[in-house]
Design an enzyme around this catalytic site. Sequence first.
Site, PDB file in Angstrom:
ATOM      1  N   SER A 138      38.559  37.897  49.867  1.00 22.24           N
ATOM      2  CA  SER A 138      37.916  36.762  49.976  1.00 22.24           C
ATOM      3  C   SER A 138      36.708  36.161  50.820  1.00 22.24           C
ATOM      4  O   SER A 138      37.414  36.855  51.523  1.00 22.24           O
ATOM      5  CB  SER A 138      39.215  35.458  49.242  1.00 22.24           C
ATOM      6  OG  SER A 138      38.161  34.202  49.402  1.00 22.24           O
ATOM      7  N   TYR A 151      45.872  29.720  49.502  1.00 21.19           N
ATOM      8  CA  TYR A 151      44.906  30.237  49.193  1.00 21.19           C
ATOM      9  C   TYR A 151      44.067  31.058  49.948  1.00 21.19           C
ATOM     10  O   TYR A 151      44.456  32.178  50.502  1.00 21.19           O
ATOM     11  CB  TYR A 151      44.219  30.231  48.089  1.00 21.19           C
ATOM     12  CG  TYR A 151      43.238  31.308  47.125  1.00 21.19           C
ATOM     13  CD1 TYR A 151      43.804  32.441  46.792  1.00 21.19           C
ATOM     14  CD2 TYR A 151      41.909  31.890  47.456  1.00 21.19           C
ATOM     15  CE1 TYR A 151      43.159  33.666  46.337  1.00 21.19           C
ATOM     16  CE2 TYR A 151      41.397  32.393  47.066  1.00 21.19           C
ATOM     17  CZ  TYR A 151      41.615  33.797  46.517  1.00 21.19           C
ATOM     18  OH  TYR A 151      40.965  34.828  45.987  1.00 21.19           O
TER      19      TYR A 151
HETATM   20  N1  LIG Z   1      37.524  35.268  40.463  1.00 23.20           N
HETATM   21  C1  LIG Z   1      37.131  34.546  42.110  1.00 23.20           C
HETATM   22  O1  LIG Z   1      36.017  33.957  42.349  1.00 23.20           O
HETATM   23  C2  LIG Z   1      37.327  35.188  43.471  1.00 23.20           C
HETATM   24  C3  LIG Z   1      36.510  35.346  44.570  1.00 23.20           C
HETATM   25  C4  LIG Z   1      36.874  35.927  46.197  1.00 23.20           C
HETATM   26  C5  LIG Z   1      38.014  37.160  45.435  1.00 23.20           C
HETATM   27  N2  LIG Z   1      38.846  36.914  44.528  1.00 23.20           N
HETATM   28  C6  LIG Z   1      40.552  38.122  44.779  1.00 23.20           C
HETATM   29  O2  LIG Z   1      39.877  38.462  43.315  1.00 23.20           O
HETATM   30  C7  LIG Z   1      41.283  39.581  42.999  1.00 23.20           C
HETATM   31  C8  LIG Z   1      41.273  39.509  41.628  1.00 23.20           C
HETATM   32  O3  LIG Z   1      40.498  37.914  40.667  1.00 23.20           O
HETATM   33  P1  LIG Z   1      40.162  38.017  39.192  1.00 23.20           P
HETATM   34  O4  LIG Z   1      39.440  36.394  39.534  1.00 23.20           O
HETATM   35  O5  LIG Z   1      39.553  39.060  38.187  1.00 23.20           O
HETATM   36  O6  LIG Z   1      41.294  37.222  38.453  1.00 23.20           O
HETATM   37  P2  LIG Z   1      42.529  37.088  36.901  1.00 23.20           P
HETATM   38  O7  LIG Z   1      43.383  35.822  37.626  1.00 23.20           O
HETATM   39  O8  LIG Z   1      41.419  37.080  36.346  1.00 23.20           O
HETATM   40  O9  LIG Z   1      43.138  38.803  37.564  1.00 23.20           O
HETATM   41  C9  LIG Z   1      44.185  38.414  38.133  1.00 23.20           C
HETATM   42  C10 LIG Z   1      44.797  39.527  37.150  1.00 23.20           C
HETATM   43  O10 LIG Z   1      46.661  39.455  38.496  1.00 23.20           O
HETATM   44  C11 LIG Z   1      47.751  39.986  37.636  1.00 23.20           C
HETATM   45  N3  LIG Z   1      48.964  39.034  38.459  1.00 23.20           N
HETATM   46  C12 LIG Z   1      48.922  37.943  38.889  1.00 23.20           C
HETATM   47  N4  LIG Z   1      50.258  37.911  39.670  1.00 23.20           N
HETATM   48  C13 LIG Z   1      51.025  39.537  39.495  1.00 23.20           C
HETATM   49  C14 LIG Z   1      51.607  39.821  39.764  1.00 23.20           C
HETATM   50  N5  LIG Z   1      52.868  39.285  40.566  1.00 23.20           N
HETATM   51  N6  LIG Z   1      51.808  41.311  39.741  1.00 23.20           N
HETATM   52  C15 LIG Z   1      51.465  41.797  39.080  1.00 23.20           C
HETATM   53  N7  LIG Z   1      50.121  41.277  38.721  1.00 23.20           N
HETATM   54  C16 LIG Z   1      49.492  39.987  38.552  1.00 23.20           C
HETATM   55  C17 LIG Z   1      47.429  38.691  36.526  1.00 23.20           C
HETATM   56  O11 LIG Z   1      48.443  38.821  35.263  1.00 23.20           O
HETATM   57  C18 LIG Z   1      45.884  38.850  36.338  1.00 23.20           C
HETATM   58  O12 LIG Z   1      45.424  40.067  35.780  1.00 23.20           O
HETATM   59  C19 LIG Z   1      41.643  38.592  43.193  1.00 23.20           C
HETATM   60  O13 LIG Z   1      42.537  39.208  44.155  1.00 23.20           O
HETATM   61  C20 LIG Z   1      41.210  37.191  43.763  1.00 23.20           C
HETATM   62  O14 LIG Z   1      41.936  36.644  44.194  1.00 23.20           O
HETATM   63  C21 LIG Z   1      38.321  36.419  43.327  1.00 23.20           C
END
Ligand SMILES: NC(=O)c1ccc[n+]([C@@H]2O[C@H](COP(=O)([O-])OP(=O)(O)OC[C@H]3O[C@@H](n4cnc5c(N)ncnc54)[C@H](O)[C@@H]3O)[C@@H](O)[C@H]2O)c1
Length: 247
Positions: A138, A151
């Site tokens: 991130s 986080y």
């Molecule tokens: N969306 C943002 O703004 C953003 C920004 C920077 C980084 N990220 C990173 O991108 C990645 C995806 O984020 P997103 O926004 O698509 O999230 P999201 O919440 O939409 O999807 C995350 C997925 O991970 C799964 N998950 C959670 N815990 C789990 C576990 N213990 N075992 C297996 N699966 C699990 C959830 O069921 C979900 O399907 C993450 O690493 C997040 O930190 C997101």
Amino acid sequence: MKKAIVITGAARGIGFAFAQRLAAQDYHLALVDVGDIDAAASRLAAGGASVSAYRGDVTKADDWKTIIDDVAAQHAVYGLVNNAALFASLQVQAFDTVDPTEWMKVMEVNTLGPYLGVREVVPHMRQHGQGRIVNVASTSPLKGVTGMLHYVASKGAVIAMTRSLARELGAHGITVNALAPGFTLSDGIMTNTEHVELFRDIGKAGRALKRDQQPDDLVGTVAFLLGKDAAFMTGQTLVVDGGSTFV
Ligand SMILES: NC(=O)c1ccc[n+]([C@@H]2O[C@H](COP(=O)([O-])OP(=O)(O)OC[C@H]3O[C@@H](n4cnc5c(N)ncnc54)[C@H](O)[C@@H]3O)[C@@H](O)[C@H]2O)c1
């Protein structure tokens, strides 16, 4: 035998977008999620992708073993995309109100999860003399974002782990890189109105490219890091945020 890419957190959001993009290439995709992963896999299979679905929790070593044993029995374990994390469900709060139990849960999913995955795939990658690991980090630890200290700490750890693992695994032909997205309108984020209200407009205003960031904005970078053009890159953190963080 196809090269298999394991993608965690692939049921929705950014992880599913990665899977959709990689389905266009000649990989087998092994999708892992604690949520409804079968529906995601069915959508990709309907489009002709080679895909398998695993309901599993990235924090459980036994789940990892079952999944990777099964993938390795049929395919060459080539790539791991550590994408699953806790973020969208977290509340924005001052640093001194984060509950220690929640702190540990975030660390468990966001840092132990990727570690256990790496530990399980590396013996197979070593056997093939090659492998690609992409850790989804991130921009928050690079910018010092407020309101989510646990986080931010977890994603800072992901970047640190990426660098050390790159050095530990380079001798085996395995690259380890991180992708650092900015605030992205993923499925999870769109269900959290607090995040959208707090971060959407401010995120857009701070970018050189003044629009929302979508999961599709990230898929080209992950495809690149898994592909042959990135063969001599390791330990790096690639920022994809529309020009908000300059490293
Ligand atoms: N969306 C943002 O703004 C953003 C920004 C920077 C980084 N990220 C990173 O991108 C990645 C995806 O984020 P997103 O926004 O698509 O999230 P999201 O919440 O939409 O999807 C995350 C997925 O991970 C799964 N998950 C959670 N815990 C789990 C576990 N213990 N075992 C297996 N699966 C699990 C959830 O069921 C979900 O399907 C993450 O690493 C997040 O930190 C997101």
